[in-house]
Design a protein around this motif. Sequence first.
Motif, PDB file in Angstrom:
ATOM      1  N   ILE A  32      77.179  74.730  54.824  1.00 20.84           N
ATOM      2  CA  ILE A  32      77.384  74.289  56.211  1.00 20.84           C
ATOM      3  C   ILE A  32      78.065  75.381  57.038  1.00 20.84           C
ATOM      4  CG2 ILE A  32      77.443  71.864  55.499  1.00 20.84           C
ATOM      5  CD1 ILE A  32      80.511  71.942  56.126  1.00 20.84           C
ATOM      6  N   HIS A  39      88.663  76.384  52.008  1.00 21.42           N
ATOM      7  CA  HIS A  39      87.513  75.823  51.292  1.00 21.42           C
ATOM      8  C   HIS A  39      87.101  76.710  50.114  1.00 21.42           C
ATOM      9  CE1 HIS A  39      87.035  72.988  54.507  1.00 21.42           C
ATOM     10  NE2 HIS A  39      86.598  73.862  55.378  1.00 21.42           N
ATOM     11  N   VAL A  54      89.994  72.843  49.310  1.00 18.31           N
ATOM     12  CA  VAL A  54      89.851  71.605  50.076  1.00 18.31           C
ATOM     13  C   VAL A  54      88.391  71.449  50.478  1.00 18.31           C
ATOM     14  CG1 VAL A  54      90.544  70.454  52.218  1.00 18.31           C
ATOM     15  CG2 VAL A  54      92.185  71.889  50.982  1.00 18.31           C
ATOM     16  N   THR A  58      82.785  66.100  55.454  1.00 16.51           N
ATOM     17  CA  THR A  58      81.640  65.272  55.056  1.00 16.51           C
ATOM     18  C   THR A  58      81.271  65.444  53.583  1.00 16.51           C
ATOM     19  OG1 THR A  58      79.990  66.922  55.730  1.00 16.51           O
ATOM     20  CG2 THR A  58      80.650  65.296  57.388  1.00 16.51           C
ATOM     21  N   GLN A  89      77.460  56.717  60.244  1.00  9.87           N
ATOM     22  CA  GLN A  89      78.256  57.188  59.110  1.00  9.87           C
ATOM     23  C   GLN A  89      79.679  57.389  59.590  1.00  9.87           C
ATOM     24  OE1 GLN A  89      76.973  57.848  55.915  1.00  9.87           O
ATOM     25  NE2 GLN A  89      79.050  58.280  55.214  1.00  9.87           N
ATOM     26  N   ARG A  90      80.644  56.923  58.786  1.00  9.22           N
ATOM     27  CA  ARG A  90      82.050  57.091  59.186  1.00  9.22           C
ATOM     28  C   ARG A  90      82.922  57.312  57.950  1.00  9.22           C
ATOM     29  NH1 ARG A  90      86.404  53.487  60.767  1.00  9.22           N
ATOM     30  NH2 ARG A  90      85.154  51.637  60.363  1.00  9.22           N
ATOM     31  N   PHE A  91      83.939  58.144  58.117  1.00  9.71           N
ATOM     32  CA  PHE A  91      84.887  58.440  57.047  1.00  9.71           C
ATOM     33  C   PHE A  91      86.306  58.178  57.575  1.00  9.71           C
ATOM     34  CE2 PHE A  91      81.299  61.338  56.627  1.00  9.71           C
ATOM     35  CZ  PHE A  91      80.996  61.335  55.269  1.00  9.71           C
ATOM     36  N   ALA A  92      87.129  57.529  56.757  1.00  8.87           N
ATOM     37  CA  ALA A  92      88.563  57.404  57.070  1.00  8.87           C
ATOM     38  C   ALA A  92      89.317  57.941  55.858  1.00  8.87           C
ATOM     39  CB  ALA A  92      88.941  55.951  57.348  1.00  8.87           C
ATOM     40  N   TYR A  93      90.075  59.028  56.095  1.00 10.88           N
ATOM     41  CA  TYR A  93      90.652  59.780  54.984  1.00 10.88           C
ATOM     42  C   TYR A  93      92.115  59.406  54.759  1.00 10.88           C
ATOM     43  CZ  TYR A  93      86.691  62.639  56.404  1.00 10.88           C
ATOM     44  OH  TYR A  93      85.426  63.047  56.766  1.00 10.88           O
ATOM     45  N   PRO A  96      92.341  64.787  52.077  1.00 10.78           N
ATOM     46  CA  PRO A  96      91.066  65.451  51.805  1.00 10.78           C
ATOM     47  C   PRO A  96      90.751  65.454  50.303  1.00 10.78           C
ATOM     48  CG  PRO A  96      92.696  67.024  52.694  1.00 10.78           C
ATOM     49  CD  PRO A  96      93.383  65.713  52.546  1.00 10.78           C
TER      50      PRO A  96
ATOM     51  N   MET B  51      75.965  66.177  61.026  1.00 12.44           N
ATOM     52  CA  MET B  51      77.337  65.653  61.024  1.00 12.44           C
ATOM     53  C   MET B  51      78.308  66.664  60.423  1.00 12.44           C
ATOM     54  SD  MET B  51      78.767  62.011  59.558  1.00 12.44           S
ATOM     55  CE  MET B  51      80.431  61.467  60.060  1.00 12.44           C
ATOM     56  N   ALA B  52      77.844  67.414  59.414  1.00 14.16           N
ATOM     57  CA  ALA B  52      78.708  68.431  58.803  1.00 14.16           C
ATOM     58  C   ALA B  52      79.004  69.568  59.778  1.00 14.16           C
ATOM     59  CB  ALA B  52      78.053  68.973  57.530  1.00 14.16           C
ATOM     60  N   GLY B  55      81.424  68.368  62.151  1.00 19.76           N
ATOM     61  CA  GLY B  55      82.709  68.320  61.451  1.00 19.76           C
ATOM     62  C   GLY B  55      83.372  69.689  61.398  1.00 19.76           C
ATOM     63  N   ARG B  56      82.537  70.724  61.242  1.00 15.58           N
ATOM     64  CA  ARG B  56      83.052  72.098  61.279  1.00 15.58           C
ATOM     65  C   ARG B  56      83.677  72.388  62.632  1.00 15.58           C
ATOM     66  NH1 ARG B  56      78.802  76.692  60.570  1.00 15.58           N
ATOM     67  NH2 ARG B  56      80.319  77.939  61.709  1.00 15.58           N
ATOM     68  N   THR B  59      87.052  70.636  62.776  1.00 17.51           N
ATOM     69  CA  THR B  59      88.144  71.278  62.023  1.00 17.51           C
ATOM     70  C   THR B  59      88.548  72.597  62.675  1.00 17.51           C
ATOM     71  OG1 THR B  59      86.546  72.232  60.466  1.00 17.51           O
ATOM     72  CG2 THR B  59      87.626  70.213  59.791  1.00 17.51           C
ATOM     73  N   SER B  64      92.730  73.529  61.471  1.00 22.74           N
ATOM     74  CA  SER B  64      93.043  73.380  60.053  1.00 22.74           C
ATOM     75  C   SER B  64      91.938  72.571  59.371  1.00 22.74           C
ATOM     76  CB  SER B  64      94.384  72.665  59.882  1.00 22.74           C
ATOM     77  OG  SER B  64      94.686  72.558  58.510  1.00 22.74           O
ATOM     78  N   PRO B  65      91.515  72.987  58.172  1.00 19.01           N
ATOM     79  CA  PRO B  65      90.403  72.303  57.509  1.00 19.01           C
ATOM     80  C   PRO B  65      90.776  70.949  56.930  1.00 19.01           C
ATOM     81  CG  PRO B  65      91.272  74.008  56.090  1.00 19.01           C
ATOM     82  CD  PRO B  65      92.009  74.122  57.394  1.00 19.01           C
ATOM     83  N   ASP B  66      92.084  70.619  56.917  1.00 20.20           N
ATOM     84  CA  ASP B  66      92.494  69.343  56.318  1.00 20.20           C
ATOM     85  C   ASP B  66      93.082  68.386  57.353  1.00 20.20           C
ATOM     86  OD1 ASP B  66      94.837  70.605  56.924  1.00 20.20           O
ATOM     87  OD2 ASP B  66      95.719  70.453  54.931  1.00 20.20           O
ATOM     88  N   VAL B  68      91.448  66.391  59.598  1.00 19.34           N
ATOM     89  CA  VAL B  68      90.651  65.258  60.079  1.00 19.34           C
ATOM     90  C   VAL B  68      91.100  63.979  59.374  1.00 19.34           C
ATOM     91  CG1 VAL B  68      88.339  64.360  60.444  1.00 19.34           C
ATOM     92  CG2 VAL B  68      88.725  66.815  60.479  1.00 19.34           C
ATOM     93  N   VAL B  69      91.449  62.979  60.162  1.00 18.10           N
ATOM     94  CA  VAL B  69      91.932  61.705  59.632  1.00 18.10           C
ATOM     95  C   VAL B  69      90.804  60.672  59.619  1.00 18.10           C
ATOM     96  CG1 VAL B  69      93.566  59.820  60.052  1.00 18.10           C
ATOM     97  CG2 VAL B  69      94.262  62.192  60.435  1.00 18.10           C
ATOM     98  N   GLU B  70      89.956  60.731  60.645  1.00 13.18           N
ATOM     99  CA  GLU B  70      88.843  59.801  60.738  1.00 13.18           C
ATOM    100  C   GLU B  70      87.703  60.479  61.500  1.00 13.18           C
ATOM    101  OE1 GLU B  70      89.994  55.891  61.864  1.00 13.18           O
ATOM    102  OE2 GLU B  70      87.944  55.122  61.783  1.00 13.18           O
ATOM    103  N   TYR B  71      86.468  60.173  61.090  1.00 15.18           N
ATOM    104  CA  TYR B  71      85.330  60.862  61.693  1.00 15.18           C
ATOM    105  C   TYR B  71      84.103  59.975  61.524  1.00 15.18           C
ATOM    106  CZ  TYR B  71      81.702  64.515  62.177  1.00 15.18           C
ATOM    107  OH  TYR B  71      80.608  65.242  62.553  1.00 15.18           O
ATOM    108  N   GLY B  72      83.449  59.645  62.654  1.00 18.28           N
ATOM    109  CA  GLY B  72      82.262  58.802  62.572  1.00 18.28           C
ATOM    110  C   GLY B  72      81.236  59.165  63.622  1.00 18.28           C
ATOM    111  N   VAL B  73      79.964  58.927  63.301  1.00 17.01           N
ATOM    112  CA  VAL B  73      78.877  59.204  64.251  1.00 17.01           C
ATOM    113  C   VAL B  73      77.785  58.142  64.115  1.00 17.01           C
ATOM    114  CG1 VAL B  73      79.239  61.708  64.045  1.00 17.01           C
ATOM    115  CG2 VAL B  73      77.398  60.633  62.761  1.00 17.01           C
ATOM    116  N   ARG B 130      99.892  71.688  63.277  1.00 16.91           N
ATOM    117  CA  ARG B 130     101.271  71.798  62.795  1.00 16.91           C
ATOM    118  C   ARG B 130     101.881  73.103  63.246  1.00 16.91           C
ATOM    119  NH1 ARG B 130     100.441  71.321  56.420  1.00 16.91           N
ATOM    120  NH2 ARG B 130      98.315  70.692  56.703  1.00 16.91           N
TER     121      ARG B 130
END
Lengths: 148, 130
Positions: A32, A39, A54, A58, A89-93, A96, B51-52, B55-56, B59, B64-66, B68-73, B130
């Motif tokens: 991606i 990463h 990490v 997705t 599609q949805r994610f709640a983290y 990570p 979506m990825a 997402g990039r 972030t 920061s790559p870590d 994201v707390v919630e993400y939807g489409v 942060r």
Amino acid sequence: MPLDPSFVGRTYPPTAPYQVGREKIREFATAIGANDPAHHEPEAAQALGHPDVVAPPTFPVVLTMAASRQIIEDPALGVDYSRLVHGDQRFAYTRPVVAGDELVCVNTIEDVSTRGGHGFLTTRTDVRTVGGEPVVAVWAKYVVRGEA
Amino acid sequence: MELAAKTFRVTRADLVQYAGASGDFNPIHWSDRVATKVGLPGVIAHGMFTMALVGRAVTEWAGSPDAVVEYGVRFTRPVVVPDDDQGTEVEVTAVVREVTEEGLTRLDVTATCLGEKVLSQARATIRTAR
């Protein structure tokens, strides 16, 4: 054949543990174009407080898409895969995904309905460690297109 | 506040690489023959690839790559990827909808291809830098 609404609330047994590998995260991040060092390099991830590299946000779909076959291929529910369209599609983290995680997926059917001749299916997948620590909750909505 | 737009080029080679990395080998993402048979104009990108990429962008905006707390489409329109070296482009923009007292930032994200929205209700919540 309409989807059976009595499946709402059904939870499936946990999937077999998935070992998250460092190279798999690197491979996914590369695919991606995600170049952030966290990463790819354990030291960069550790500088952010993580034990190892990490995963991108997705990444959990690698596990959950495979796990969702439990539902989509459940003969009793009767989804016609050739008519299946991924709608939402949805994610709640909670945190990570990181390399070294050993994760299981627990699938629940949150909603089943038929409207306008189309079937609608909402699934929730709770991704947690084998020790029971929650990592990410993943929702997917599908449309099963009606016969033309 | 509007965040700086990001553009992602998507070629057939990217789809093949994503198929391998994600395990999603649905042939509508690599075979024109299969894609056109099911009524698509041609090979389309995996919705989860789009979506990825978004997402990039999220972030990168978060720094920061870590974060994201919630993400939807919602997937509303396929990203058609022609079989040439140029492929196509997905453009991603976002506006800050809310910054909470708990240190969370909520973004409304827009992703377009050839001027048409390919996602709707695209939302992300990130931890403020942060």
